[in-house]
Design a protein around this motif. Structure first.
Motif, PDB file in Angstrom:
ATOM      1  N   ILE A 141      52.327  29.249  48.079  1.00 57.11           N
ATOM      2  CA  ILE A 141      51.694  29.658  46.823  1.00 57.11           C
ATOM      3  C   ILE A 141      50.750  30.846  47.014  1.00 57.11           C
ATOM      4  O   ILE A 141      50.163  31.029  48.083  1.00 57.11           O
ATOM      5  N   TYR A 142      50.608  31.647  45.946  1.00 56.68           N
ATOM      6  CA  TYR A 142      49.810  32.883  45.987  1.00 56.68           C
ATOM      7  C   TYR A 142      48.981  33.032  44.719  1.00 56.68           C
ATOM      8  O   TYR A 142      49.404  32.649  43.635  1.00 56.68           O
ATOM      9  N   ARG A 143      47.807  33.639  44.925  1.00 56.51           N
ATOM     10  CA  ARG A 143      46.950  34.062  43.820  1.00 56.51           C
ATOM     11  C   ARG A 143      47.185  35.521  43.453  1.00 56.51           C
ATOM     12  O   ARG A 143      47.055  35.908  42.299  1.00 56.51           O
ATOM     13  N   THR A 144      47.500  36.323  44.459  1.00 57.30           N
ATOM     14  CA  THR A 144      47.520  37.777  44.324  1.00 57.30           C
ATOM     15  C   THR A 144      48.955  38.288  44.248  1.00 57.30           C
ATOM     16  O   THR A 144      49.715  38.141  45.223  1.00 57.30           O
ATOM     17  N   PRO A 145      49.369  38.883  43.132  1.00 54.50           N
ATOM     18  CA  PRO A 145      50.759  39.342  42.994  1.00 54.50           C
ATOM     19  C   PRO A 145      51.196  40.309  44.095  1.00 54.50           C
ATOM     20  O   PRO A 145      52.338  40.243  44.551  1.00 54.50           O
ATOM     21  N   SER A 146      50.312  41.190  44.533  1.00 57.45           N
ATOM     22  CA  SER A 146      50.704  42.159  45.557  1.00 57.45           C
ATOM     23  C   SER A 146      51.007  41.468  46.884  1.00 57.45           C
ATOM     24  O   SER A 146      51.927  41.869  47.620  1.00 57.45           O
ATOM     25  N   LYS A 147      50.246  40.427  47.214  1.00 61.64           N
ATOM     26  CA  LYS A 147      50.504  39.700  48.462  1.00 61.64           C
ATOM     27  C   LYS A 147      51.796  38.893  48.367  1.00 61.64           C
ATOM     28  O   LYS A 147      52.551  38.790  49.346  1.00 61.64           O
ATOM     29  N   LEU A 148      52.063  38.356  47.199  1.00 61.51           N
ATOM     30  CA  LEU A 148      53.337  37.672  47.003  1.00 61.51           C
ATOM     31  C   LEU A 148      54.497  38.651  47.145  1.00 61.51           C
ATOM     32  O   LEU A 148      55.504  38.349  47.798  1.00 61.51           O
ATOM     33  N   ALA A 149      54.354  39.828  46.563  1.00 59.77           N
ATOM     34  CA  ALA A 149      55.414  40.844  46.641  1.00 59.77           C
ATOM     35  C   ALA A 149      55.697  41.245  48.087  1.00 59.77           C
ATOM     36  O   ALA A 149      56.860  41.422  48.480  1.00 59.77           O
ATOM     37  N   GLN A 150      54.639  41.387  48.882  1.00 57.31           N
ATOM     38  CA  GLN A 150      54.815  41.724  50.287  1.00 57.31           C
ATOM     39  C   GLN A 150      55.546  40.608  51.031  1.00 57.31           C
ATOM     40  O   GLN A 150      56.428  40.855  51.848  1.00 57.31           O
ATOM     41  N   ARG A 151      55.193  39.379  50.715  1.00 58.31           N
ATOM     42  CA  ARG A 151      55.842  38.241  51.364  1.00 58.31           C
ATOM     43  C   ARG A 151      57.313  38.143  50.945  1.00 58.31           C
ATOM     44  O   ARG A 151      58.166  37.756  51.748  1.00 58.31           O
ATOM     45  N   VAL A 152      57.611  38.501  49.707  1.00 59.86           N
ATOM     46  CA  VAL A 152      59.001  38.489  49.247  1.00 59.86           C
ATOM     47  C   VAL A 152      59.838  39.468  50.065  1.00 59.86           C
ATOM     48  O   VAL A 152      60.984  39.178  50.422  1.00 59.86           O
ATOM     49  N   LYS A 153      59.276  40.617  50.403  1.00 58.29           N
ATOM     50  CA  LYS A 153      59.995  41.581  51.237  1.00 58.29           C
ATOM     51  C   LYS A 153      60.335  40.972  52.597  1.00 58.29           C
ATOM     52  O   LYS A 153      61.439  41.151  53.124  1.00 58.29           O
ATOM     53  N   GLU A 154      59.374  40.253  53.177  1.00 58.13           N
ATOM     54  CA  GLU A 154      59.624  39.591  54.453  1.00 58.13           C
ATOM     55  C   GLU A 154      60.688  38.502  54.305  1.00 58.13           C
ATOM     56  O   GLU A 154      61.537  38.316  55.187  1.00 58.13           O
ATOM     57  N   ALA A 155      60.646  37.782  53.181  1.00 57.68           N
ATOM     58  CA  ALA A 155      61.640  36.742  52.930  1.00 57.68           C
ATOM     59  C   ALA A 155      63.034  37.348  52.781  1.00 57.68           C
ATOM     60  O   ALA A 155      64.025  36.780  53.269  1.00 57.68           O
ATOM     61  N   GLU A 156      63.125  38.491  52.136  1.00 55.76           N
ATOM     62  CA  GLU A 156      64.417  39.162  51.980  1.00 55.76           C
ATOM     63  C   GLU A 156      64.981  39.583  53.343  1.00 55.76           C
ATOM     64  O   GLU A 156      66.188  39.466  53.581  1.00 55.76           O
ATOM     65  N   GLU A 157      64.111  40.039  54.204  1.00 52.40           N
ATOM     66  CA  GLU A 157      64.553  40.409  55.551  1.00 52.40           C
ATOM     67  C   GLU A 157      65.044  39.182  56.309  1.00 52.40           C
ATOM     68  O   GLU A 157      66.073  39.231  57.004  1.00 52.40           O
ATOM     69  N   ALA A 158      64.336  38.060  56.177  1.00 48.04           N
ATOM     70  CA  ALA A 158      64.763  36.821  56.830  1.00 48.04           C
ATOM     71  C   ALA A 158      66.096  36.334  56.261  1.00 48.04           C
ATOM     72  O   ALA A 158      66.937  35.799  57.000  1.00 48.04           O
ATOM     73  N   ARG A 159      66.292  36.526  54.977  1.00 47.28           N
ATOM     74  CA  ARG A 159      67.577  36.156  54.375  1.00 47.28           C
ATOM     75  C   ARG A 159      68.700  37.033  54.910  1.00 47.28           C
ATOM     76  O   ARG A 159      69.771  36.542  55.291  1.00 47.28           O
ATOM     77  N   ASP A 160      68.458  38.333  54.961  1.00 52.71           N
ATOM     78  CA  ASP A 160      69.506  39.267  55.364  1.00 52.71           C
ATOM     79  C   ASP A 160      69.881  39.107  56.835  1.00 52.71           C
ATOM     80  O   ASP A 160      71.057  39.249  57.198  1.00 52.71           O
ATOM     81  N   HIS A 161      68.905  38.820  57.684  1.00 53.31           N
ATOM     82  CA  HIS A 161      69.166  38.745  59.125  1.00 53.31           C
ATOM     83  C   HIS A 161      69.490  37.331  59.616  1.00 53.31           C
ATOM     84  O   HIS A 161      70.269  37.178  60.563  1.00 53.31           O
ATOM     85  N   TYR A 162      68.885  36.315  58.979  1.00 56.73           N
ATOM     86  CA  TYR A 162      68.970  34.962  59.538  1.00 56.73           C
ATOM     87  C   TYR A 162      69.414  33.905  58.527  1.00 56.73           C
ATOM     88  O   TYR A 162      69.330  32.711  58.817  1.00 56.73           O
ATOM     89  N   GLY A 163      69.869  34.338  57.359  1.00 58.31           N
ATOM     90  CA  GLY A 163      70.426  33.395  56.398  1.00 58.31           C
ATOM     91  C   GLY A 163      69.431  32.501  55.711  1.00 58.31           C
ATOM     92  O   GLY A 163      69.802  31.458  55.145  1.00 58.31           O
TER      93      GLY A 163
END
Length: 413
Positions: A141-163
């Motif tokens: 969970i997040y309070r700050t939209p910008s921090k959530l957005a940054q984490r989403v980028k990391e999640a997308e990378e984890a999806r693309d590389h490691y499923g």
């Protein structure tokens, strides 16, 4: 004749190794001073973290380091004596967290994580433990939209590389899942792959009982000494002596000090942690495991109540407890979800067994035939125990392993 093996340590890692070896026809004795799952494996957040393909690096940016120095953060605390005691491995940890080295470590580490669900699954079935497990993921969970957005980028990378699979929740979607969550929380990542466990120590105990049902033996006693005698191993305990073909050391945070007696000096250190159980306020219910990512604690709906687990405390393994980190986390948690009174008389304290390159040791000991090592899993011993058990059992039997085990060899230090 069945090979005789002693496994030292009855946490998730040791129990999983013992279960795998017993499945394969070994005659296995599991030895620990406590009942299975009552030490480090008892106190964790209870998540089998398929999404955790990146180990926790040492902070390298000056802003984060300066924020840690006042020693007021919820996610990380330290004591000067503990930092001095572990200065050398911590410096190596910082070095390995550089971008260049960390990029090499991540795929090696992820290769282990990717095995976690497929190796837990057969053990859950064998232990009839499905009632302890939910397959609905967890919420970051997040309070700050910008921090959530940054984490989403990391999640997308984890999806693309490691499923890794996930969903992004806005405020409306989050409230559908957690109606009682604070209005300060604006969004979340729903990690879809992980399984959650309502009683982590109970799951380890169930695995241990399945091991016994297969013919394995559990010896609850203090280990007093281990010696190699020719081609065999002699283990002295407070209750009896054992003569076996092979020994596995899966002693978690105690492994480093214990192995010094056999001439090994691994750069081990610990990250301690605390938990407490709470009631909930009338009419409130916590549905999912919640990690407050911007603060650094986790709330989980366990059988014993809502469990709050803290971040890391850098200190010596056996130093007295300091519950201030827990108290500070509790204060923030009460503003996020309506937890009630404490249910435990005192906080639980445990220690995560760590190595400076963020990877465990899994494999043969370099100096002794018939001595096998499995420790240093950091934050993920509960997640990685069954994968470690499968891989080590394959190595002990000279069989091909599902992944490359070179990154986890004992002689890399």
């Amino acid at each position: 004749m069945a090979r005789q093996t002693v496994v030292l340590g009855a946490g998730m890692v040791g129990v999983s190794i013992a279960w795998q070896l017993q499945q394969r026809g070994h005659q296995v004795t599991l030895v620990d001073r406590r009942q299975p799952g009552r030490e480090t494996s008892f106190g964790n957040a209870g998540i089998i973290q398929r999404e955790a393909v990146r180990p926790y690096p040492f902070p390298r940016d000056m802003k984060t380091i300066l924020s840690v120095l006042p020693n007021k953060r919820v996610d990380i605390r330290y004591r000067p004596a503990g930092m001095i005691n572990a200065a050398s491995p911590l410096l190596s940890y910082w070095h390995n967290s550089s971008n260049r080295l960390y990029k090499k470590i991540v795929p090696e580490y992820a290769s282990l994580i990717q095995l976690c669900l497929k190796t837990h699954g057969p053990m859950i079935e064998a232990a009839n433990a499905d009632h302890l497990v939910r397959r609905e993921g967890w919420l970051e969970i997040y309070r700050t939209p910008s921090k959530l957005a940054q984490r989403v980028k990391e999640a997308e990378e984890a999806r693309d590389h490691y499923g890794v699979q996930f969903a992004v929740l806005d405020r409306e979607a989050l409230v559908e899942k957690e109606p009682d969550i604070s209005s300060d929380i604006t969004g979340a990542i729903h990690w879809l792959d992980p399984w959650t466990v309502a009683d982590p120590g109970g799951l380890v105990a169930a695995y241990a009982e399945a091991f016994v049902q297969q013919g394995g033996r559990i010896l609850q006693t203090d280990i007093q000494g281990v010696q190699q005698q020719g081609e065999r191993w002699h283990i002295d305990t407070a209750s009896e002596s054992l003569e076996v073909d092979e020994v596995v050391v899966a002693l978690g945070p105690w492994a480093g000090n214990w192995l010094k007696g056999l001439g090994y000096h691994f750069p081990t250190f610990v990250k301690r942690g605390y938990h407490m159980h709470y009631a909930t306020q009338p009419s409130a219910k916590l549905h999912y495991w919640l990690m407050d990512a911007e603060v650094g604690y986790l709330l989980a709906p366990m059988n014993a109540g809502v469990r709050l687990t803290t971040g890391a405390e850098l200190d010596r393994l056996e130093s007295p407890a300091d519950e201030q980190q827990l108290a500070d986390a509790e204060k923030v948690a009460r503003s996020v979800f309506p937890i009630g009174e404490r249910r435990d008389a005192a906080a639980w304290k445990g220690a995560r067994p760590c190595l400076p390159d963020m990877k465990p040791v899994i494999g043969p000991a370099p100096k002794h035939r018939g001595l096998w090592l499995a420790f240093g899993h950091g934050h993920q011993g509960f997640t990685l125990g069954p994968a470690t058990g499968q891989l080590l059992a394959d190595m002990m039997e000279g069989k091909p392993t599902e992944i490359d085990m070179a990154p986890f060899r004992a002689d890399r230090f």
